[in-house]
Enzyme design. Sequence first.
Site, PDB file in Angstrom:
ATOM      1  N   GLU A 119       0.827  -1.218   0.000  1.00 41.21           N
ATOM      2  CA  GLU A 119       0.000   0.000   0.000  1.00 41.21           C
ATOM      3  C   GLU A 119       0.856   1.261   0.000  1.00 41.21           C
ATOM      4  O   GLU A 119       0.658   2.177   0.806  1.00 41.21           O
ATOM      5  CB  GLU A 119      -1.006  -0.061   1.169  1.00 41.21           C
ATOM      6  CG  GLU A 119      -1.888  -1.303   1.049  1.00 41.21           C
ATOM      7  CD  GLU A 119      -2.754  -1.617   2.260  1.00 41.21           C
ATOM      8  OE1 GLU A 119      -2.787  -0.814   3.212  1.00 41.21           O
ATOM      9  OE2 GLU A 119      -3.400  -2.693   2.266  1.00 41.21           O
ATOM     10  N   ASN A 160       2.331  -4.506  -3.515  1.00 39.95           N
ATOM     11  CA  ASN A 160       0.997  -5.054  -3.275  1.00 39.95           C
ATOM     12  C   ASN A 160       0.064  -3.913  -2.862  1.00 39.95           C
ATOM     13  O   ASN A 160       0.449  -3.056  -2.062  1.00 39.95           O
ATOM     14  CB  ASN A 160       1.107  -6.078  -2.124  1.00 39.95           C
ATOM     15  CG  ASN A 160      -0.140  -6.893  -1.903  1.00 39.95           C
ATOM     16  OD1 ASN A 160      -0.661  -7.497  -2.836  1.00 39.95           O
ATOM     17  ND2 ASN A 160      -0.613  -6.933  -0.661  1.00 39.95           N
ATOM     18  N   HIS A 196      -9.937  -6.870  -2.701  1.00 47.99           N
ATOM     19  CA  HIS A 196     -11.041  -6.690  -1.740  1.00 47.99           C
ATOM     20  C   HIS A 196     -12.169  -5.959  -2.469  1.00 47.99           C
ATOM     21  O   HIS A 196     -11.997  -4.809  -2.873  1.00 47.99           O
ATOM     22  CB  HIS A 196     -10.597  -5.844  -0.537  1.00 47.99           C
ATOM     23  CG  HIS A 196      -9.474  -6.456   0.239  1.00 47.99           C
ATOM     24  ND1 HIS A 196      -9.636  -7.611   0.970  1.00 47.99           N
ATOM     25  CD2 HIS A 196      -8.184  -6.081   0.405  1.00 47.99           C
ATOM     26  CE1 HIS A 196      -8.492  -7.917   1.558  1.00 47.99           C
ATOM     27  NE2 HIS A 196      -7.591  -7.014   1.227  1.00 47.99           N
ATOM     28  N   GLU A 224      -5.349 -11.028  -1.910  1.00 44.72           N
ATOM     29  CA  GLU A 224      -6.197 -10.895  -0.703  1.00 44.72           C
ATOM     30  C   GLU A 224      -7.668 -10.869  -1.094  1.00 44.72           C
ATOM     31  O   GLU A 224      -8.412  -9.970  -0.692  1.00 44.72           O
ATOM     32  CB  GLU A 224      -5.856  -9.600   0.048  1.00 44.72           C
ATOM     33  CG  GLU A 224      -4.394  -9.440   0.411  1.00 44.72           C
ATOM     34  CD  GLU A 224      -4.101  -8.187   1.245  1.00 44.72           C
ATOM     35  OE1 GLU A 224      -5.040  -7.564   1.771  1.00 44.72           O
ATOM     36  OE2 GLU A 224      -2.914  -7.843   1.360  1.00 44.72           O
ATOM     37  N   ASP A 226     -11.533 -11.078  -1.394  1.00 40.04           N
ATOM     38  CA  ASP A 226     -12.806 -11.293  -0.705  1.00 40.04           C
ATOM     39  C   ASP A 226     -13.850 -10.398  -1.353  1.00 40.04           C
ATOM     40  O   ASP A 226     -13.514  -9.437  -2.039  1.00 40.04           O
ATOM     41  CB  ASP A 226     -12.718 -11.067   0.821  1.00 40.04           C
ATOM     42  CG  ASP A 226     -12.067  -9.770   1.214  1.00 40.04           C
ATOM     43  OD1 ASP A 226     -12.275  -8.747   0.527  1.00 40.04           O
ATOM     44  OD2 ASP A 226     -11.343  -9.752   2.226  1.00 40.04           O
TER      45      ASP A 226
HETATM   46  O1  9MR Z   1      -6.974  -9.170   7.895  1.00 39.77           O
HETATM   47  C1  9MR Z   1      -6.153  -8.286   8.609  1.00 39.77           C
HETATM   48  C2  9MR Z   1      -6.800  -7.906   9.933  1.00 39.77           C
HETATM   49  O2  9MR Z   1      -6.895  -9.031  10.787  1.00 39.77           O
HETATM   50  C3  9MR Z   1      -6.036  -6.781  10.584  1.00 39.77           C
HETATM   51  O3  9MR Z   1      -6.724  -6.348  11.746  1.00 39.77           O
HETATM   52  C4  9MR Z   1      -5.882  -5.641   9.601  1.00 39.77           C
HETATM   53  C5  9MR Z   1      -5.122  -4.451  10.180  1.00 39.77           C
HETATM   54  O4  9MR Z   1      -5.028  -3.416   9.241  1.00 39.77           O
HETATM   55  O5  9MR Z   1      -5.191  -6.093   8.453  1.00 39.77           O
HETATM   56  C6  9MR Z   1      -5.918  -7.046   7.753  1.00 39.77           C
HETATM   57  O6  9MR Z   1      -5.246  -7.400   6.582  1.00 39.77           O
HETATM   58  C7  9MR Z   1      -4.982  -6.348   5.644  1.00 39.77           C
HETATM   59  C8  9MR Z   1      -3.753  -6.717   4.875  1.00 39.77           C
HETATM   60  O7  9MR Z   1      -2.687  -6.981   5.749  1.00 39.77           O
HETATM   61  C9  9MR Z   1      -3.361  -5.638   3.904  1.00 39.77           C
HETATM   62  N1  9MR Z   1      -4.470  -5.302   3.022  1.00 39.77           N
HETATM   63  C10 9MR Z   1      -5.715  -5.016   3.681  1.00 39.77           C
HETATM   64  C11 9MR Z   1      -6.094  -6.162   4.614  1.00 39.77           C
HETATM   65  C12 9MR Z   1      -7.456  -5.907   5.223  1.00 39.77           C
HETATM   66  O8  9MR Z   1      -7.430  -4.770   6.048  1.00 39.77           O
END
Ligand code: 9MR
Length: 319
Positions: A119, A160, A196, A224, A226
């Site tokens: 990001e 990513n 996402h 990732e 969903d």
């Molecule tokens: O799924 C992850 C969640 O459990 C955490 O609380 C969160 C914190 O920001 O991060 C989530 O995973 C993220 C990923 O690492 C990067 N892209 C976005 C994902 C969803 O927020």
Amino acid sequence: MTDTLRIGCAVDAFALDDPAYRDAIARLFTVVTAENAMKFLLLRPDRDTYDFANADRIMEFAEAEGKAVRGHTLAWHSQLSEWVADAPAEERAGILRDHIDTVVGRYRGRIEQWDVVNEALDDDAQPRESPWFEAMGIDYIADAFRWAHEADPSARLFLNDYNVEDLCPKSDAYYELAKQLLANGVPLHGFGIQGHRIVGDPPTSMRENLQRFADLGLEVALTEVDVRMPVTEVEHASDVQLAAQAADYRTMIEAARAVPACTSFVLWGLSDAHSWIPETFAGFGAAHVFDEALRPKPAFEAVFSDTVGPSYAKEPVLR
Ligand code: 9MR
């Protein structure tokens, strides 16, 4: 039919203690990502500590089951320990380098792909403000890739991000960034599209977008995936929504399959029973391919129906 696309899942280190979860991940997927366990905040509670316990659990599981691992993630603005922003700016390059040397070095030769910088751009396609960017400027990106490559020359190193599924200003900015990094000899090997999405709004130009990064010589991946939908406590996902969700998953996996350089399609969570969505997006949920009772949804069929190989059971019931 040959199928080079591997299907994966983000894994929660603690959930691996649940035999049904562990078995499902082992049975259904060929690649895993640590959902949280390899993030800076989790590995580095304080400046002098590296806590690898949960990251090691995921690695050990993956190796015991013969799964490839996507490492996630080294330089990110989120889930970053507060002590980094509190450290003087001139020390931060050293902190990041030490982190990358130690973490990538620990798993040298064992992690196939690393999300080195996650990001890096904001929603306006501008460099995202982070303690790394603040201290090192945009060069932190090239530095992070060079350090990761030194620590593990065999790992494939990825940028990513989210909201880059389609051809759009943000993915255009990544395309330019990737070209520039490659022109400067930076060891960038891949572009990861998180995937996402909200139901009913599937990507429309994902294949073309993946292909243009592939044409730069990069590997690409859906990292990732969903598809969330509006749900309330009393009103669960309707059949119509579930069918729409399956169509959206199918749109994404078909685009991924159409691009030979696309090597993985990773789901961001196994089931609606354990999901990051409800606590992040109030009023949304039901984003994953199994429901809260671990029953396969139409989206499961969309992802797995064309998948070949001995590791994919045709009987998807988890309990
Ligand atoms: O799924 C992850 C969640 O459990 C955490 O609380 C969160 C914190 O920001 O991060 C989530 O995973 C993220 C990923 O690492 C990067 N892209 C976005 C994902 C969803 O927020």
